[in-house]
Design a protein around this motif. Structure first.
Motif, PDB file in Angstrom:
ATOM      1  N   GLY A   1       0.802  -1.213   0.000  1.00  0.00           N
ATOM      2  CA  GLY A   1       0.000   0.000   0.000  1.00  0.00           C
ATOM      3  C   GLY A   1       0.836   1.265   0.000  1.00  0.00           C
ATOM      4  N   ILE A   2       1.435   1.588  -1.143  1.00  0.00           N
ATOM      5  CA  ILE A   2       2.300   2.766  -1.220  1.00  0.00           C
ATOM      6  C   ILE A   2       1.679   3.840  -2.107  1.00  0.00           C
TER       7      ILE A   2
ATOM      8  N   LEU B   1       6.501  -4.109 -15.392  1.00  0.00           N
ATOM      9  CA  LEU B   1       7.111  -5.447 -15.391  1.00  0.00           C
ATOM     10  C   LEU B   1       6.448  -6.376 -14.387  1.00  0.00           C
ATOM     11  N   ALA B   2       5.640  -5.841 -13.486  1.00  0.00           N
ATOM     12  CA  ALA B   2       4.921  -6.685 -12.529  1.00  0.00           C
ATOM     13  C   ALA B   2       3.534  -6.082 -12.332  1.00  0.00           C
ATOM     14  N   HIS B   3       2.533  -6.953 -12.223  1.00  0.00           N
ATOM     15  CA  HIS B   3       1.165  -6.457 -12.042  1.00  0.00           C
ATOM     16  C   HIS B   3       0.903  -6.197 -10.569  1.00  0.00           C
ATOM     17  N   PRO B   4       0.398  -4.999 -10.224  1.00  0.00           N
ATOM     18  CA  PRO B   4       0.029  -4.758  -8.827  1.00  0.00           C
ATOM     19  C   PRO B   4      -1.169  -5.630  -8.446  1.00  0.00           C
ATOM     20  N   ASP B   5      -1.192  -6.107  -7.183  1.00  0.00           N
ATOM     21  CA  ASP B   5      -2.361  -6.836  -6.694  1.00  0.00           C
ATOM     22  C   ASP B   5      -3.469  -5.861  -6.314  1.00  0.00           C
ATOM     23  N   ALA B   6      -3.073  -4.664  -5.940  1.00  0.00           N
ATOM     24  CA  ALA B   6      -4.063  -3.656  -5.566  1.00  0.00           C
ATOM     25  C   ALA B   6      -3.466  -2.284  -5.829  1.00  0.00           C
ATOM     26  N   GLY B   7      -4.372  -1.282  -5.910  1.00  0.00           N
ATOM     27  CA  GLY B   7      -3.905   0.084  -6.096  1.00  0.00           C
ATOM     28  C   GLY B   7      -3.916   0.512  -7.552  1.00  0.00           C
TER      29      GLY B   7
END
Lengths: 262, 318
Positions: B28-29, B59-65
């Motif tokens: 959560g940033i 390069l990476a999918h966020p899980d949230a945000g």
């Protein structure tokens, strides 16, 4: 540090253009790492010489006769083992972060794999050409002539293309090139030996013969012999192509998923 | 931040999160990076810096945000984002078998430069990064510093809106490090937004206009270098005792003299505490001597990264 700005941003390139760049990269690899060819052809050359002169007489009556039987098969074996190197190359690239750069570029996401395939095809043709030349020097004579040889190389490329997917998937899953090689060779040795590449399976026990007859390596080798001798049937060609077509249909989508997942 | 203001941001992220199994790598940033700024993400190994950067670089999918980069939404327009960014990873993102020039020509072609245009672009960048002499050498024969320069040059084929640099000077000698710093400043001077990660306080201090400190996937502080130091205290008094059994006594004394929490080292008989002025430090040392507590060593210096964390979070003391 002087100015680094570009004069003007170029228009976005096409998918084909992206793929060709990666093909060019594969060609450059041959220029800079020619020793990779040595790795690819040394084992099949040794196999050809040892099997022909040591076992040839006992297996087929004379080394010359055995060569006729063996050369189409050793070409298949060469292509199978070549595919391992493609997986090792991919594993190396991924470990070094090179693919991170490719993935952060606005390019067609499958184009790096198109480049790997170009490299594979080149390796198959070059290594196959060297092995065939040695066979010809030793006395191998394909009855179907140049057309038969061209046809057999077309089949080799298709088989190599199908095999390539297995090692691309392994290369994406495994980050240590040596592990890719170990897994590849461990899986390929039984497949290659339990086939009709080296010997006619007539003298094998029934259970093994049952396996050898459905082994895709055997099906490919039978079609290769048919193409080179001129007696190939449509059925033989069809059976030889089952494995590459199935591998491509199943593993190409898997490759894309694995690549995008990371 | 007003709606108008967020439009001028190079990076605008809210609640970005990514977990690997049970590990909350990024938890959560929020991040607001104005255009043209050098912005540092400071934290120890495993804090989530690289994961955060990889998410922002598609390069990476966020899980949230959610996040946008140069006004493009990360989730719905990743290809637009890729057109605006360049990323230089922790490990050189170069083909070691090819020459420096071939690497740049390859990337120039991937961006759409053709034939001679690609070669000219490559040569221009090689000259700008003082690599012309090494242009036809294979990258595997490059030194660490040359490799870094080529890596950064490779990120500038098309001048990006945002340049991501993941630990740009880790593993470099001091000379190469200074030269990379000079390049980063020159880039920012020409309008490129630079987001860099680092574990070095002095690197963030030297380069960045703003710093986010992250730990365990969370942003624990953000501000200019001056603001962070004011929160931490610019001076740290370190003392080592001759007799470790008097550690608690010494800590209590320092706490009362300097009015700040004292950190005890894990290994031995050393204590660290903020001292606002050298006068305060002297008075505290005098108090230790008066109490008959002998010192093996003492020093006054900048806080270490651990000490910054301690001051910012109030934790870290066993």
């Amino acid at each position: 540090m002087t100015d680094f700005h570009q004069a003007a941003r170029p228009p976005a390139p096409s998918k084909l253009s992206n793929a060709l760049v990666f093909g060019w990269r594969a060609v450059l690899k041959f220029k800079h790492v020619p020793e990779q060819l040595f790795d690819l052809v040394m084992t099949p050359i040794m196999f050809t010489l040892l099997f022909t002169f040591v076992f040839g007489g006992a297996l087929a009556g004379s080394p010359g006769e055995y060569l006729q039987y063996f050369v189409p098969g050793i070409l298949v074996q060469t292509v199978m083992f070549n595919a391992v190197y493609s997986g090792m190359g991919l594993s190396t690239d991924l470990g070094k972060g090179l693919f991170d750069r490719f993935r952060s570029l606005p390019i067609w996401s499958l184009s790096p794999f198109a480049g790997l395939m170009v490299g594979d095809v080149l390796r198959h043709v070059i290594a196959g050409g060297i092995i065939l030349t040695i066979g010809l020097l030793l006395g191998f004579r394909p009855a179907a002539g140049i057309l038969g040889v061209l046809g057999s190389f077309a089949l080799l490329i298709m088989v190599g293309f199908g095999m390539g997917w297995i090692f691309i998937v392994l290369g994406l899953l495994i980050r240590t090139p040596m592990t890719v090689m170990t897994i590849g060779f461990s899986a390929l040795f039984p497949l290659v030996f339990a086939s009709n590449i080296m010997v006619n399976p007539e003298t094998m026990p029934g259970w093994l013969r049952a396996f050898v007859e459905v082994n895709p390596v055997s099906l490919t080798t039978t079609a290769m012999r048919g193409l080179m001798s001129g007696g190939v049937t449509a059925g033989e060609l069809g059976r030889a192509l089952i494995a590459p077509v199935a591998l491509t249909l199943v593993l190409a989508p898997v490759t894309l998923r694995l690549y995008r997942r990371q | 931040m007003s709606a108008n203001g967020s439009h001028n941001l190079a990076i605008h992220a809210r609640g970005l999160a990514k977990r690997f199994g049970d590990l909350r790598a990024v938890d959560g940033i929020d991040l607001d990076v104005p255009r043209g700024m050098i912005y540092a993400i400071l934290g120890p190994n495993g804090a989530g810096k690289t994961t955060l950067m990889r998410m922002l670089a598609t390069l990476a999918h966020p899980d949230a945000g959610t996040a946008s980069v140069m006004g493009h939404d990360l989730a719905s327009q990743p290809q637009r984002v890729r057109g605006e960014i360049a990323m230089t990873g922790q490990f050189a993102s170069l083909d070691e078998d090819l020459t420096g020039r071939e690497n740049l020509v390859m990337l120039a072609r991937l961006w759409g430069f053709r034939g001679r245009g690609a070669r000219e672009r490559a040569d221009h960048l090689l000259a700008a990064f003082e690599l012309t002499d090494a242009a036809v050498k294979q990258v595997k024969d490059y030194s660490g510093g040359m490799r870094r320069r080529l890596d950064i040059a490779a990120s500038l084929i098309v001048t990006p809106g945002v340049l991501f640099l993941d630990e740009p000077t880790t593993g470099l000698d001091p000379v190469a490090r200074k030269s990379v710093w000079r390049m980063i400043r020159a880039l920012a001077g020409s309008g490129v937004t630079v987001l860099l990660t680092t574990q070095y306080l002095d690197e963030a201090d030297q380069l960045a206009a703003r710093i986010a400190v992250i730990d365990h996937g969370r942003k624990i502080a953000e501000g200019t270098s001056r603001e962070l130091k004011a929160a931490t205290g610019s001076g740290f008094l370190h003392v080592a005792l001759v007799d470790p059994t008097r550690l608690e006594e010494a800590a209590t004394l320092l706490e009362s003299k300097l009015g700040a929490a004292v950190q005890r080292s894990a290994e031995g008989a050393t204590l660290a505490v903020i001292a606002r002025t050298t006068r305060d430090a002297n008075l505290a040392l005098a108090a230790l001597l008066d109490a008959g507590i002998e010192l093996a060593d003492f020093s006054m210096g900048s806080p270490s990264l651990d000490e910054v964390f301690f001051s910012l979070t109030g934790k870290g003391q066993a």
